[in-house]
Each structure stands twice: as structure tokens, then as C-alpha cells.
Design a protein around this motif. Structure first.
Motif, PDB file in Angstrom:
ATOM      1  N   GLN A  47     -29.037  29.293  -6.660  1.00  0.00           N
ATOM      2  CA  GLN A  47     -30.093  29.403  -7.658  1.00  0.00           C
ATOM      3  C   GLN A  47     -30.091  30.766  -8.346  1.00  0.00           C
ATOM      4  O   GLN A  47     -30.513  30.881  -9.487  1.00  0.00           O
ATOM      5  N   ILE A  49     -30.537  31.351 -12.298  1.00  0.00           N
ATOM      6  CA  ILE A  49     -31.616  32.164 -12.858  1.00  0.00           C
ATOM      7  C   ILE A  49     -31.047  33.231 -13.784  1.00  0.00           C
ATOM      8  O   ILE A  49     -31.575  33.458 -14.884  1.00  0.00           O
ATOM      9  N   GLN A  66     -29.972  31.579 -16.962  1.00  0.00           N
ATOM     10  CA  GLN A  66     -31.144  31.138 -17.709  1.00  0.00           C
ATOM     11  C   GLN A  66     -31.771  32.318 -18.459  1.00  0.00           C
ATOM     12  O   GLN A  66     -32.119  32.194 -19.636  1.00  0.00           O
ATOM     13  N   LEU A  67     -31.909  33.463 -17.787  1.00  0.00           N
ATOM     14  CA  LEU A  67     -32.504  34.631 -18.431  1.00  0.00           C
ATOM     15  C   LEU A  67     -31.594  35.191 -19.524  1.00  0.00           C
ATOM     16  O   LEU A  67     -32.079  35.628 -20.569  1.00  0.00           O
ATOM     17  N   ARG A  87     -39.967  38.824 -17.021  1.00  0.00           N
ATOM     18  CA  ARG A  87     -39.390  37.506 -16.728  1.00  0.00           C
ATOM     19  C   ARG A  87     -38.549  37.541 -15.455  1.00  0.00           C
ATOM     20  O   ARG A  87     -38.576  36.596 -14.666  1.00  0.00           O
ATOM     21  N   GLN A  88     -37.798  38.632 -15.259  1.00  0.00           N
ATOM     22  CA  GLN A  88     -37.015  38.746 -14.025  1.00  0.00           C
ATOM     23  C   GLN A  88     -37.940  38.756 -12.812  1.00  0.00           C
ATOM     24  O   GLN A  88     -37.655  38.119 -11.802  1.00  0.00           O
ATOM     25  N   GLU A 144     -40.938  37.419 -12.635  1.00  0.00           N
ATOM     26  CA  GLU A 144     -41.489  36.075 -12.466  1.00  0.00           C
ATOM     27  C   GLU A 144     -40.502  35.154 -11.763  1.00  0.00           C
ATOM     28  O   GLU A 144     -40.867  34.434 -10.826  1.00  0.00           O
ATOM     29  N   GLU A 145     -39.264  35.165 -12.211  1.00  0.00           N
ATOM     30  CA  GLU A 145     -38.246  34.301 -11.604  1.00  0.00           C
ATOM     31  C   GLU A 145     -37.956  34.712 -10.163  1.00  0.00           C
ATOM     32  O   GLU A 145     -37.754  33.862  -9.298  1.00  0.00           O
ATOM     33  N   GLN A 146     -37.944  36.004  -9.914  1.00  0.00           N
ATOM     34  CA  GLN A 146     -37.710  36.485  -8.549  1.00  0.00           C
ATOM     35  C   GLN A 146     -38.860  36.053  -7.637  1.00  0.00           C
ATOM     36  O   GLN A 146     -38.627  35.643  -6.490  1.00  0.00           O
ATOM     37  N   LYS A 169     -40.774  33.393  -8.036  1.00  0.00           N
ATOM     38  CA  LYS A 169     -40.633  31.952  -7.809  1.00  0.00           C
ATOM     39  C   LYS A 169     -39.590  31.678  -6.728  1.00  0.00           C
ATOM     40  O   LYS A 169     -39.809  30.857  -5.834  1.00  0.00           O
TER      41      LYS A 169
END
Length: 144
Positions: free
Chosen positions: A43, A47, A50-51, A116-117, A119-121, A123
Motif C-alpha cells: 500500500q 499511496i 496516488q499522491l 495529504r502525506q 492524512e494518508e500516513q 489512514k
């Protein structure tokens, strides 16, 4: 998710230590490193891609603006002595405006990218925790 679950299960199984006593129920102890698991998951690459895709347009815009500024500065340095005073002043102001615009856009880009990084981290970390909790419950490990 299934591959991720297997990776976490394997990590827990490899780092677990069982102690047995004839008089009491066995306690299971495991050491899990969520950060290491996050670095090794499939994943993580998804990610990152995606970013990169999400911010590609803004990154290219910054690159284009930077090249534009560089071209204007080169032209100014090369032709400054031959330019009329009004043209020189106009070009200098144009460069200053573009440099200010570049700095503002770069700062916004960096802040948005960092947010955003994060937020994804977060999640991904929550998913790791959920899998660790599920494995611990299924295998009978105590969580501390």
C-alpha cells in the motif's frame, strides 16, 4: 488488504515469544513495529503513486513558472544594457511578480503535499493498528 493482513500476521508470528508453565495458562508476547510494517507494505507504493498523481499538475506548473523566471532573468542579464529604461523597469517588475507568485505557489504546494502525506500516513497507520488488533485477538495476544 489480504496481502497486508498476511504481512502483519507474519510479522507478529516471527516476533512472538511464547512462555509456557505447567501451572498456569501460557501468556503470548509479541513485539510489533508498525512503522517497519508500513514501510514494507504494498500500500505504501500505491499511496506514493496516488499522491504523485494528485500533485503532478501543480508540480509541473511550478517547474514551468521556474523556467519562465529563469528565461526572463537570462534575457534581462543579456540585454539590460541595450534596453530602454522603461522596458528594463517593466521586465524587472515582471520578474519580481513572477518570483512572488512562484514563492506563494511553492509554499501552498508544500503545505498541501505535507498535509495529504500526513492524512494518508494516518489512514495507513490506522489500518495497521486494526490488523494488529485483529491478529492479536485471533491469536490470543495481549496488547499493551
Amino acid at each position: 488488504m489480504n496481502m497486508f493482513f498476511k504481512a502483519v500476521t507474519l510479522a507478529v508470528a516471527l516476533t512472538s515469544v511464547s512462555t509456557f508453565s505447567a501451572a498456569e495458562k501460557a501468556d503470548k508476547i509479541a513485539v510489533v513495529f508498525p512503522s517497519k510494517i508500513m514501510q514494507q507494505t504494498p500500500q505504501r507504493e500505491r499511496i506514493i503513486k496516488q499522491l504523485e498523481k494528485e500533485f503532478k499538475g501543480r508540480y509541473e506548473e511550478l517547474q514551468k513558472l521556474g523556467k519562465e523566471i529563469s528565461t526572463l532573468e537570462t534575457t534581462l542579464n543579456r540585454d539590460a544594457e541595450m534596453m530602454a529604461e522603461s522596458d528594463l523597469t517593466s521586465m524587472q517588475r515582471n520578474i519580481e511578480v513572477k518570483v512572488s507568485e512562484y514563492k506563494l505557489k511553492r509554499k501552498a504546494f508544500e503545505e498541501d503535499n505535507r498535509r495529504r502525506q500526513g492524512e494518508e500516513q494516518q489512514k495507513a497507520l490506522n489500518m495497521v493498528r486494526d490488523v494488529i488488533n485483529a491478529v492479536a485477538e485471533k491469536e490470543g495476544y495481549d496488547l499493551f
